[in-house]
Design an enzyme around this catalytic site. Sequence first.
Site, PDB file in Angstrom:
ATOM      1  N   LYS A  78      -8.441  18.949  -6.223  1.00 40.64           N
ATOM      2  CA  LYS A  78      -8.576  17.501  -6.095  1.00 40.64           C
ATOM      3  C   LYS A  78      -9.951  17.114  -6.615  1.00 40.64           C
ATOM      4  CE  LYS A  78      -6.352  13.966  -4.011  1.00 40.64           C
ATOM      5  NZ  LYS A  78      -4.941  13.668  -3.837  1.00 40.64           N
ATOM      6  N   GLY A 176      -2.282  -0.095   5.193  1.00 45.57           N
ATOM      7  CA  GLY A 176      -2.541   0.083   3.761  1.00 45.57           C
ATOM      8  C   GLY A 176      -1.362  -0.389   2.933  1.00 45.57           C
ATOM      9  N   GLY A 178      -1.261  -0.622  -0.501  1.00 45.78           N
ATOM     10  CA  GLY A 178      -1.524  -0.297  -1.895  1.00 45.78           C
ATOM     11  C   GLY A 178      -0.245   0.166  -2.568  1.00 45.78           C
ATOM     12  N   VAL A 180       1.526   2.954  -2.590  1.00 48.12           N
ATOM     13  CA  VAL A 180       2.564   3.619  -1.790  1.00 48.12           C
ATOM     14  C   VAL A 180       2.994   2.716  -0.627  1.00 48.12           C
ATOM     15  CG1 VAL A 180       3.188   5.664  -0.457  1.00 48.12           C
ATOM     16  CG2 VAL A 180       1.609   5.881  -2.376  1.00 48.12           C
TER      17      VAL A 180
HETATM   18  P1  NAI Z   1      -4.026   2.625  -3.043  1.00 52.37           P
HETATM   19  O1  NAI Z   1      -5.463   2.665  -3.401  1.00 52.37           O
HETATM   20  O2  NAI Z   1      -3.071   2.003  -4.005  1.00 52.37           O
HETATM   21  O3  NAI Z   1      -3.846   1.875  -1.633  1.00 52.37           O
HETATM   22  C1  NAI Z   1      -4.631   2.100  -0.527  1.00 52.37           C
HETATM   23  C2  NAI Z   1      -4.653   0.795   0.259  1.00 52.37           C
HETATM   24  O4  NAI Z   1      -5.284   1.028   1.520  1.00 52.37           O
HETATM   25  C3  NAI Z   1      -5.456  -0.316  -0.437  1.00 52.37           C
HETATM   26  O5  NAI Z   1      -4.674  -1.510  -0.473  1.00 52.37           O
HETATM   27  C4  NAI Z   1      -6.688  -0.463   0.436  1.00 52.37           C
HETATM   28  O6  NAI Z   1      -7.205  -1.790   0.461  1.00 52.37           O
HETATM   29  C5  NAI Z   1      -6.133  -0.066   1.791  1.00 52.37           C
HETATM   30  N1  NAI Z   1      -7.135   0.368   2.765  1.00 52.37           N
HETATM   31  C6  NAI Z   1      -8.236   1.133   2.592  1.00 52.37           C
HETATM   32  N2  NAI Z   1      -8.889   1.301   3.750  1.00 52.37           N
HETATM   33  C7  NAI Z   1      -8.185   0.634   4.693  1.00 52.37           C
HETATM   34  C8  NAI Z   1      -8.333   0.435   6.084  1.00 52.37           C
HETATM   35  N3  NAI Z   1      -9.358   0.950   6.765  1.00 52.37           N
HETATM   36  N4  NAI Z   1      -7.394  -0.296   6.738  1.00 52.37           N
HETATM   37  C9  NAI Z   1      -6.359  -0.836   6.090  1.00 52.37           C
HETATM   38  N5  NAI Z   1      -6.166  -0.686   4.760  1.00 52.37           N
HETATM   39  C10 NAI Z   1      -7.065   0.028   4.070  1.00 52.37           C
HETATM   40  O7  NAI Z   1      -3.615   4.122  -2.688  1.00 52.37           O
HETATM   41  P2  NAI Z   1      -2.166   4.780  -2.674  1.00 52.37           P
HETATM   42  O8  NAI Z   1      -1.934   5.432  -3.980  1.00 52.37           O
HETATM   43  O9  NAI Z   1      -1.175   3.803  -2.150  1.00 52.37           O
HETATM   44  O10 NAI Z   1      -2.380   5.960  -1.611  1.00 52.37           O
HETATM   45  C11 NAI Z   1      -2.392   5.710  -0.214  1.00 52.37           C
HETATM   46  C12 NAI Z   1      -2.610   7.029   0.524  1.00 52.37           C
HETATM   47  O11 NAI Z   1      -1.552   7.933   0.216  1.00 52.37           O
HETATM   48  C13 NAI Z   1      -3.904   7.777   0.163  1.00 52.37           C
HETATM   49  O12 NAI Z   1      -4.397   8.458   1.295  1.00 52.37           O
HETATM   50  C14 NAI Z   1      -3.459   8.776  -0.878  1.00 52.37           C
HETATM   51  O13 NAI Z   1      -4.316   9.884  -0.960  1.00 52.37           O
HETATM   52  C15 NAI Z   1      -2.096   9.145  -0.320  1.00 52.37           C
HETATM   53  N6  NAI Z   1      -1.189   9.669  -1.314  1.00 52.37           N
HETATM   54  C16 NAI Z   1      -0.875   8.927  -2.421  1.00 52.37           C
HETATM   55  C17 NAI Z   1       0.002   9.433  -3.361  1.00 52.37           C
HETATM   56  C18 NAI Z   1       0.425   8.621  -4.544  1.00 52.37           C
HETATM   57  O14 NAI Z   1       1.384   9.037  -5.239  1.00 52.37           O
HETATM   58  N7  NAI Z   1      -0.197   7.493  -4.811  1.00 52.37           N
HETATM   59  C19 NAI Z   1       0.565  10.789  -3.227  1.00 52.37           C
HETATM   60  C20 NAI Z   1       0.238  11.438  -1.976  1.00 52.37           C
HETATM   61  C21 NAI Z   1      -0.650  10.907  -1.086  1.00 52.37           C
END
Ligand code: NAI
Length: 346
Positions: A78, A176, A178, A180
């Site tokens: 990573k 969150g 985002g 996912v």
């Molecule tokens: P992203 O960056 O698109 O979304 C993350 C969201 O969480 C953002 O909208 C952000 O504003 C919000 N956020 C951050 N801190 C916060 C808090 N304290 N309280 C509430 N919301 C908060 O990321 P994504 O890609 O959706 O990933 C989400 C999680 O899933 C991460 O931990 C990532 O490592 C994990 N993940 C993602 C994968 C993927 O395919 N994108 C695969 C496997 C795991």
Amino acid sequence: AAALEAYDGHERVWCGRDEERGLVALVGIHNTALGPALGGTRVWPHESFEAGMTDVLRLSRGMTYKAAVAGLPFGGGKAVIIADPKKDKTEALLEAYAEMLVALDGQYYTGEDVGLTLADADFIRERAPNISGTSKGGSGNPSPVTAEGVFLGLKAALAHKSGSDRLAGVLVAVQGLGSVGWSLCEKLHAEGAELVVADIDTDAVDRAANTFGARMADAGDILFVEADILAPCALGGLFSSDTIPQLKAGIIAGAANNQLARHEDARLLMERGILYAPDYVINAGGLMNVAAELAPGGYNREATMRKVTEIPRTLTAIFQKADAEKRPTNEVASDIAMARIADKRS
Ligand code: NAI
């Protein structure tokens, strides 16, 4: 000290620094017994170098377990770029990072993670070959595939806990919104689940209220709201001896990596009767997707989506074994990973 605690026999950690272009990047390679290291790149404004190091060590270890439980021929790696994705992620920074990936010469394959978008991945791909999940000739953004796996895994957890995977009227708290989290909300809403959501981005929360009729919660409260299921889809380090006593949901099933503050905290969840879907098992869909792109013969969407349907089956087997042995679910999951790595080594 925290970084040392997160260090767990990692094979290598690289630090790339380019002051002029604003790059401070850490690439952690945890274990390559099963294959080359594969894992996304996170762009996040860690408050210190040590915090970034702790994050990359924990994340890369998680990838080893994720690939092993999913039966993929990849090891755990990573990267963390210490920068604010909203302010600091310039083309120059991404260019410097692409040069670092080229210098690593195939020892590490990457893709998207928090703060690194599909457009960024495309930009890097034009300069470095070892990034997958791109749109040009790649498998695209892995997030919808991750969300599908989380959705199926969440239903498997619900079925295990309540005897039915019917989501109508089930209240899910999503932290969150985002890539996912949003996609997960769409799927949950389509099957009649009620949603309560939080994000530090208040626009996303407003959109979820309008689109899904979701109730809004404070980002600081979402872990502790009354809900049937808690789906963490933001960052990790959530569940600890401080927070676990305050949880109200009976099931934790979400995408975030490293949800437990410490591996041992899963025992506290078990003692409270909270069913925990180990993060690296339920969120493996994205890894399955990028791994498929690197497989001989190239990417095949249908085969990948078939592979994703293994996630609920794997989880159900883990839940059953954990119940039978009265052990935390993540211990059972890590046994599976360790056994696969030991098998390969022998
Ligand atoms: P992203 O960056 O698109 O979304 C993350 C969201 O969480 C953002 O909208 C952000 O504003 C919000 N956020 C951050 N801190 C916060 C808090 N304290 N309280 C509430 N919301 C908060 O990321 P994504 O890609 O959706 O990933 C989400 C999680 O899933 C991460 O931990 C990532 O490592 C994990 N993940 C993602 C994968 C993927 O395919 N994108 C695969 C496997 C795991």
